[in-house]
Design a protein around this motif. Structure first.
Motif, PDB file in Angstrom:
ATOM      1  N   GLU A 103      27.643  40.638  48.549  1.00 17.67           N
ATOM      2  CA  GLU A 103      28.969  40.030  48.491  1.00 17.67           C
ATOM      3  C   GLU A 103      28.981  38.939  47.414  1.00 17.67           C
ATOM      4  OE1 GLU A 103      31.670  40.967  50.140  1.00 17.67           O
ATOM      5  OE2 GLU A 103      30.516  42.600  51.055  1.00 17.67           O
ATOM      6  N   TRP A 104      30.174  38.562  46.993  1.00 20.72           N
ATOM      7  CA  TRP A 104      30.341  37.465  46.045  1.00 20.72           C
ATOM      8  C   TRP A 104      29.700  36.209  46.621  1.00 20.72           C
ATOM      9  CZ3 TRP A 104      32.093  36.808  41.163  1.00 20.72           C
ATOM     10  CH2 TRP A 104      32.465  35.520  40.759  1.00 20.72           C
ATOM     11  N   ASP A 105      28.847  35.544  45.841  1.00 16.34           N
ATOM     12  CA  ASP A 105      28.140  34.375  46.385  1.00 16.34           C
ATOM     13  C   ASP A 105      28.040  33.239  45.365  1.00 16.34           C
ATOM     14  OD1 ASP A 105      26.311  35.377  44.596  1.00 16.34           O
ATOM     15  OD2 ASP A 105      24.619  35.421  45.990  1.00 16.34           O
ATOM     16  N   VAL A 106      29.102  33.057  44.569  1.00 16.44           N
ATOM     17  CA  VAL A 106      29.120  31.954  43.600  1.00 16.44           C
ATOM     18  C   VAL A 106      29.797  30.764  44.270  1.00 16.44           C
ATOM     19  CG1 VAL A 106      29.809  31.203  41.310  1.00 16.44           C
ATOM     20  CG2 VAL A 106      29.246  33.619  41.718  1.00 16.44           C
ATOM     21  N   PRO A 107      29.055  29.725  44.639  1.00 12.54           N
ATOM     22  CA  PRO A 107      29.628  28.601  45.389  1.00 12.54           C
ATOM     23  C   PRO A 107      30.772  27.921  44.634  1.00 12.54           C
ATOM     24  CG  PRO A 107      27.224  28.507  45.392  1.00 12.54           C
ATOM     25  CD  PRO A 107      27.606  29.557  44.403  1.00 12.54           C
ATOM     26  N   PRO A 112      37.273  36.397  41.067  1.00 10.25           N
ATOM     27  CA  PRO A 112      38.353  37.070  40.336  1.00 10.25           C
ATOM     28  C   PRO A 112      38.380  38.550  40.712  1.00 10.25           C
ATOM     29  CG  PRO A 112      36.910  35.819  38.862  1.00 10.25           C
ATOM     30  CD  PRO A 112      36.229  35.902  40.173  1.00 10.25           C
ATOM     31  N   GLU A 113      39.548  39.143  40.747  1.00 11.00           N
ATOM     32  CA  GLU A 113      39.661  40.567  41.078  1.00 11.00           C
ATOM     33  C   GLU A 113      38.946  41.385  39.988  1.00 11.00           C
ATOM     34  OE1 GLU A 113      40.515  43.695  43.480  1.00 11.00           O
ATOM     35  OE2 GLU A 113      40.827  41.550  43.872  1.00 11.00           O
ATOM     36  N   PRO A 114      37.970  42.214  40.379  1.00 12.27           N
ATOM     37  CA  PRO A 114      37.219  42.959  39.364  1.00 12.27           C
ATOM     38  C   PRO A 114      38.019  44.125  38.790  1.00 12.27           C
ATOM     39  CG  PRO A 114      36.475  43.585  41.548  1.00 12.27           C
ATOM     40  CD  PRO A 114      37.473  42.470  41.747  1.00 12.27           C
ATOM     41  N   THR A 115      37.633  44.545  37.610  1.00  9.79           N
ATOM     42  CA  THR A 115      38.214  45.751  37.018  1.00  9.79           C
ATOM     43  C   THR A 115      37.802  46.972  37.820  1.00  9.79           C
ATOM     44  OG1 THR A 115      37.924  44.698  34.855  1.00  9.79           O
ATOM     45  CG2 THR A 115      38.477  47.049  34.871  1.00  9.79           C
ATOM     46  N   ARG A 116      36.546  46.959  38.268  1.00 13.61           N
ATOM     47  CA  ARG A 116      36.010  48.082  39.037  1.00 13.61           C
ATOM     48  C   ARG A 116      34.745  47.624  39.741  1.00 13.61           C
ATOM     49  NH1 ARG A 116      33.862  51.403  33.687  1.00 13.61           N
ATOM     50  NH2 ARG A 116      31.934  50.191  33.389  1.00 13.61           N
ATOM     51  N   LEU A 117      34.229  48.483  40.613  1.00 10.79           N
ATOM     52  CA  LEU A 117      32.958  48.231  41.303  1.00 10.79           C
ATOM     53  C   LEU A 117      31.880  49.104  40.674  1.00 10.79           C
ATOM     54  CD1 LEU A 117      34.126  48.103  45.027  1.00 10.79           C
ATOM     55  CD2 LEU A 117      33.829  46.205  43.418  1.00 10.79           C
ATOM     56  N   GLY A 118      30.774  48.489  40.324  1.00  3.91           N
ATOM     57  CA  GLY A 118      29.684  49.222  39.686  1.00  3.91           C
ATOM     58  C   GLY A 118      28.855  49.995  40.693  1.00  3.91           C
ATOM     59  N   MET A 257      27.148  41.827  37.174  1.00  6.57           N
ATOM     60  CA  MET A 257      26.276  40.862  37.838  1.00  6.57           C
ATOM     61  C   MET A 257      25.510  41.475  39.002  1.00  6.57           C
ATOM     62  SD  MET A 257      29.475  38.693  39.344  1.00  6.57           S
ATOM     63  CE  MET A 257      30.138  38.681  37.702  1.00  6.57           C
ATOM     64  N   PRO A 258      24.686  42.513  38.756  1.00  7.05           N
ATOM     65  CA  PRO A 258      23.923  43.109  39.851  1.00  7.05           C
ATOM     66  C   PRO A 258      23.023  42.061  40.518  1.00  7.05           C
ATOM     67  CG  PRO A 258      23.075  43.772  37.691  1.00  7.05           C
ATOM     68  CD  PRO A 258      24.361  43.066  37.441  1.00  7.05           C
ATOM     69  N   PRO A 259      22.867  42.120  41.858  1.00  3.99           N
ATOM     70  CA  PRO A 259      23.282  43.187  42.776  1.00  3.99           C
ATOM     71  C   PRO A 259      24.707  43.066  43.321  1.00  3.99           C
ATOM     72  CG  PRO A 259      21.968  41.592  43.956  1.00  3.99           C
ATOM     73  CD  PRO A 259      21.991  41.139  42.522  1.00  3.99           C
ATOM     74  N   MET A 260      25.507  42.132  42.809  1.00  4.29           N
ATOM     75  CA  MET A 260      26.930  42.150  43.149  1.00  4.29           C
ATOM     76  C   MET A 260      27.593  43.263  42.338  1.00  4.29           C
ATOM     77  SD  MET A 260      28.044  38.131  43.566  1.00  4.29           S
ATOM     78  CE  MET A 260      27.336  37.509  42.038  1.00  4.29           C
TER      79      MET A 260
END
Length: 346
Positions: A103-107, A112-118, A257-260
């Motif tokens: 999951e997103w974990d940037v404190p 931001p809404e992504p363009t797509r999921l990798g 930004m893997p593993p996100m």
């Protein structure tokens, strides 16, 4: 006719084999040591993960030690080791026990809404130090890619989107240049099936990755051009200068930004992502290194104390004098690059 040096080398190899088969670990190390790094890089290309490649390499050496009595010399020792390493990697790929997405974990930063999921969330970088002794590896005559090209993040990522057997065949044939009959022996297959798998692999790879046009080639590593681009990026990012950073991006710029799994494709979405990071008031110090033959940076976060924690690693993909991709990895990879988990403030 073999010359004296070749005969002496063959005799020395035969003697080492006899000693290793009798349980001499030093002899085994002498035999296999020259191939360690290229085998580790081979495992990395197949698996896309530095950690997994380390494990696969250790499994390869254990299997080679245990199976040395069965090595009959019908192929070179190097080819035999590649056979073992490839099949160990295939076992990992087929097990499908890869790292799950995070999951997103940037404190302090709203995602931001992504363009797509990798899809390739287990991707990891490889330090350039691991590549230093592989640039001189002699490739077979049928190799289609430069070694630097075939270790780039974009190429390795595209490989991970292929079925396991196609990954193996494409690397062995097009990256390393082994002949079809050699690959067939490595994979216990027919030449016809290898050629068929290679055709499908090439087609699939072309959908996910294509070599850059001449005008978009990255500058030579550590060249004045690359150094100038790197210096501009560091200046813009450390100053949180969004306009200067966006001006450096190509139209098809890409942030991952893997593993996100969140990916931002195109200059506008990449700018929106960077704006969210800078807008949250986060400022960074960048420490240069290299990964996958590309410029990279340890990312450190200034704090009110005298200690800056490491918060990630950036790898840049350059196209000419612009930035085509920014890949951010977790801080856990920093020690692989000789970078500390935290450091004193400047």
């Amino acid at each position: 006719m073999q010359n004296g040096k070749t005969l002496a080398k063959d005799d020395a190899t035969a003697e080492l084999l006899l000693k290793a088969r009798a349980g001499d670990g030093d002899a085994f190390g002498t035999l296999t040591g020259p191939h360690h790094r290229e085998l580790r890089v081979h495992c990395y290309r197949m698996l896309g993960s530095f950690q997994d490649s380390e494990d696969a390499m250790q499994d390869t050496l254990v299997a080679a030690w245990q199976g040395l009595g069965g090595f009959e010399g019908r192929s070179s020792l190097r080819t035999w080791l590649y056979r073992i390493a490839t099949n160990r990697c295939l076992n990992v790929l087929r097990a499908a026990n890869r790292r799950p997405p995070k999951e997103w974990d940037v404190p302090g930063v709203a995602r931001p809404e992504p363009t797509r999921l990798g899809e390739v969330v287990w991707l990891e970088p490889i330090p350039d130090a691991e590549l230093e002794e592989t640039t001189g590896v002699i490739l077979g005559p049928e190799a289609r890619y430069e070694q630097s090209e075939s270790i780039s993040l974009a190429f390795v990522t595209a490989l991970q989107l292929l079925p396991p057997r196609q990954i193996a065949v494409l690397i062995l044939r097009d990256v390393l240049g082994f002949q079809a009959d050699e690959v067939a022996q490595m994979l216990d297959a027919t030449v016809e099936s290898i050629n068929s798998a290679l055709k499908r692999a090439r087609s699939s790879l072309q959908r996910h990755w294509s070599p850059p046009a001449d005008s978009q080639l990255p500058p030579a590593p550590n060249s004045s051009t690359e150094n100038a681009v790197v210096a501009k990026f560091v200046s813009a990012y450390e100053a949180a200068d969004l306009d200067a950073l966006v001006a450096m991006l190509t139209d098809d710029a890409f942030i991952s930004m893997p593993p996100m799994p969140f990916e931002y494709l195109g200059r506008a979405d990449a700018a929106r992502f960077c704006a969210a990071i800078f807008g949250a008031g986060r400022r960074f110090q960048l420490v240069p290194t290299r990964a996958n033959g590309q410029p990279a940076f340890g990312l450190y976060l200034p704090t009110p104390t005298d200690i800056q924690p490491g918060v990630g690693l950036f790898v840049l993909t350059l196209a000419g004098e612009q930035i085509q991709a920014i890949t951010r990895f977790e801080s856990s990879v920093l020690p692989w690059f000789g970078l500390p988990p935290s450091r004193p403030a400047r």
